[in-house]
Design a protein around this motif. Structure first.
Motif, PDB file in Angstrom:
ATOM      1  N   LEU A   1      32.232  50.305  78.052  1.00 13.62           N
ATOM      2  CA  LEU A   1      31.791  49.192  78.888  1.00 13.62           C
ATOM      3  C   LEU A   1      31.117  49.674  80.169  1.00 13.62           C
ATOM      4  O   LEU A   1      30.130  49.095  80.618  1.00 13.62           O
TER       5      LEU A   1
ATOM      6  N   PHE B   1      29.158  45.372  73.085  1.00 12.53           N
ATOM      7  CA  PHE B   1      28.306  44.691  74.054  1.00 12.53           C
ATOM      8  C   PHE B   1      27.807  43.366  73.506  1.00 12.53           C
ATOM      9  O   PHE B   1      27.745  42.360  74.212  1.00 12.53           O
TER      10      PHE B   1
ATOM     11  N   VAL C   1      30.564  40.822  73.818  1.00 14.27           N
ATOM     12  CA  VAL C   1      30.780  40.424  75.212  1.00 14.27           C
ATOM     13  C   VAL C   1      29.697  39.440  75.640  1.00 14.27           C
ATOM     14  O   VAL C   1      29.955  38.456  76.325  1.00 14.27           O
ATOM     15  N   LYS C   2      28.485  39.715  75.205  1.00 19.06           N
ATOM     16  CA  LYS C   2      27.349  38.879  75.597  1.00 19.06           C
ATOM     17  C   LYS C   2      27.450  37.470  75.039  1.00 19.06           C
ATOM     18  O   LYS C   2      27.227  36.486  75.735  1.00 19.06           O
TER      19      LYS C   2
ATOM     20  N   SER D   1      32.256  34.458  75.285  1.00 13.96           N
ATOM     21  CA  SER D   1      32.932  34.584  76.582  1.00 13.96           C
ATOM     22  C   SER D   1      34.447  34.675  76.418  1.00 13.96           C
ATOM     23  O   SER D   1      35.128  35.245  77.259  1.00 13.96           O
ATOM     24  N   ASP D   2      34.963  34.123  75.323  1.00 14.64           N
ATOM     25  CA  ASP D   2      36.401  34.245  75.090  1.00 14.64           C
ATOM     26  C   ASP D   2      36.772  35.702  74.820  1.00 14.64           C
ATOM     27  O   ASP D   2      37.806  36.190  75.281  1.00 14.64           O
TER      28      ASP D   2
ATOM     29  N   ALA E   1      35.059  38.269  75.924  1.00 17.70           N
ATOM     30  CA  ALA E   1      34.921  38.933  77.220  1.00 17.70           C
ATOM     31  C   ALA E   1      36.176  38.724  78.055  1.00 17.70           C
ATOM     32  O   ALA E   1      36.689  39.653  78.681  1.00 17.70           O
ATOM     33  N   LEU E   2      36.663  37.507  78.034  1.00 21.26           N
ATOM     34  CA  LEU E   2      37.856  37.187  78.818  1.00 21.26           C
ATOM     35  C   LEU E   2      39.077  37.946  78.303  1.00 21.26           C
ATOM     36  O   LEU E   2      39.860  38.493  79.088  1.00 21.26           O
TER      37      LEU E   2
ATOM     38  N   LEU F   1      39.113  40.742  76.762  1.00 24.64           N
ATOM     39  CA  LEU F   1      38.931  42.141  77.084  1.00 24.64           C
ATOM     40  C   LEU F   1      39.283  42.379  78.548  1.00 24.64           C
ATOM     41  O   LEU F   1      39.943  43.358  78.903  1.00 24.64           O
ATOM     42  N   MET F   2      38.864  41.455  79.388  1.00 27.91           N
ATOM     43  CA  MET F   2      39.164  41.534  80.805  1.00 27.91           C
ATOM     44  C   MET F   2      40.662  41.464  81.042  1.00 27.91           C
ATOM     45  O   MET F   2      41.218  42.207  81.840  1.00 27.91           O
ATOM     46  N   GLN F   3      41.295  40.558  80.329  1.00 29.50           N
ATOM     47  CA  GLN F   3      42.742  40.407  80.495  1.00 29.50           C
ATOM     48  C   GLN F   3      43.476  41.643  80.023  1.00 29.50           C
ATOM     49  O   GLN F   3      44.484  42.043  80.602  1.00 29.50           O
TER      50      GLN F   3
ATOM     51  N   THR G   1      42.277  44.696  80.145  1.00 29.93           N
ATOM     52  CA  THR G   1      42.082  45.686  81.206  1.00 29.93           C
ATOM     53  C   THR G   1      42.995  45.411  82.382  1.00 29.93           C
ATOM     54  O   THR G   1      43.593  46.315  82.953  1.00 29.93           O
TER      55      THR G   1
END
Lengths: 232, 232
Positions: free
Chosen positions: B92, B118, B121-122, B125-126, B128-129, B131-133, B135
């Motif tokens: 990322l 990628f 992620v693009k 959005s779920d 992406a979210l 993945l963010m969570q 991290t």
DNA sequence: CGGTATATTGAGTGTCTTCAATCTCAGTGG
DNA sequence: CCACTGAGATTGAAGACACTCAATATACCG
């Protein structure tokens, strides 16, 4: 803060922060939903374990971000200064704050509601990616710190922290570190007893590697300090 | 791995991993781009400092994720087991790997190219979210670990690690921890010398809190161990 | 059945912590 | 203006904890 516009668009934080990927419309949206407040040294933005409904963007001033141990001793995890965002972890994960954020230098801070953050993540994949990269960067820093704290001596870690403070906050006109921390706070970064920090600072001073004037610290020989920190 | 389908859709990893937010089409896309390989104990998936062009999803087996200190000593940061993803941080951020991933139990692992990550992620959005969570969760764990390693004694940390290993990997039929680590590896998690781990394990054994049979460790009194770890 | 990696034990030592006392300094109120 | 107060800084002494080094034992691998 004359240098900052009253709008996000002109705010110097916008360019340096993750919000740089936002569109003009999005910035207008933040402008409508954000709340700017002033804080004094000692103020707590949020406390470990409490729920927060938004995150914070620092316009000026400095925050310390710390976790509290069993015996009440703080472990400082990070600092937040101009352009930095904090609290987003809890917002994104919808979990209680896992750290406490406390002002150590009078600050002007914008509160950005969770709804705005989620909205941006949903509709702007670049923003989502920046946020992810920010988290990843912090994760990497945390992992480095774990390794250091586990493997290095207190002396090495103190040297490393001094260098970090210099790199992050710079120095004043006389060459002293701009950020002002108590010995106890220093020990809460390094992960040691306050007395140990005092003794080791005193040693470094004897060796002319640093100079101390009251609470202020000046790095005389950064190269040597770097060598002591055993970094690579 | 009979329990795993040859397709992501039926793979038991999919439900438990971040990929659960992907659509059926997306999973088909991964199926086309992923590469499944077998690895033996000691194999290195990627090494700290090297560039990687994709991330890894563990179908079976165990990896240790570690950073290497100045003197060559490893500091184990995490483990990856069935359903876990690793390497995504570097992908990322498009940066060299900041850790080394090494197999400690023979593994079957899928390689997923960066481009696929990628792409998801693009457009999702779920994802992406999630993945963010993920991290953020790892970041929180790292911060907890920093506090512990800075404030707790080696004895307390060892107790904590034993509990973590029990919680994460469970026990075999005889009640022994399923995961098999050398004393050195244990010391590389706890952040101490190998001899210290051996001595402290021996102490815990004397107190009947654990039992040791060769390399295998059994927790007899988890409650007491938890008390020793001084967790809260 | 070697040979190597891992585990164990002991002794000695050093770093770091703890506790207690003292000192400094800035802010406060008389 | 000065004593008073409290927080933070400093120093000393004692001791605990953990590390290093070295020797030995055991287990594992081909």
């Amino acid at each position: 803060m004359e240098e900052n516009s009253t709008f996000c668009k002109g705010c110097s934080c916008t360019e340096s922060s993750i919000f740089k990927t936002l569109s003009s419309d999005d910035l207008d949206f933040i402008d409508q939903s954000r709340i700017n407040n002033s804080y004094k040294k000692g103020d707590v933005l949020y406390r470990e374990g409490n729920r927060i409904m938004g995150c914070y963007c620092v316009m000026s001033g400095i925050l310390k971000i710390y976790k509290t141990g069993n015996d009440g001793k703080e472990q400082i995890i990070a600092f937040a200064r101009k352009g930095d965002i904090t609290g987003y972890r809890s917002v994104l994960s919808n979990e209680p704050a896992c750290t406490t954020a406390e002002v150590i230098e009078d600050a002007s801070i914008c509160y950005i509601p969770a709804s705005a953050m989620f909205s941006f993540v949903k509709k702007n994949s670049d923003f989502a990616l920046s946020l992810m990269q920010l988290t990843c960067k912090e994760l990497n820093q945390a992992n480095c710190f774990i390794k250091d704290i586990a493997q290095k001596t207190v002396r090495e870690r103190l040297a490393e922290v001094l260098i970090m403070l210099d790199d992050t906050f710079g120095t004043d006109n006389d060459g002293y570190l701009s950020i002002s921390l108590t010995r106890e706070e220093l020990s809460n970064i390094v992960g040691t007893a306050t007395e140990s920090v005092i003794r080791l600072l005193s040693d470094l001073k004897s060796d002319k590697i640093i100079a101390i004037s009251g609470k202020k610290i000046k790095i005389n020989d950064k190269k040597l300090l770097n060598k002591i920190s055993n970094s690579y």
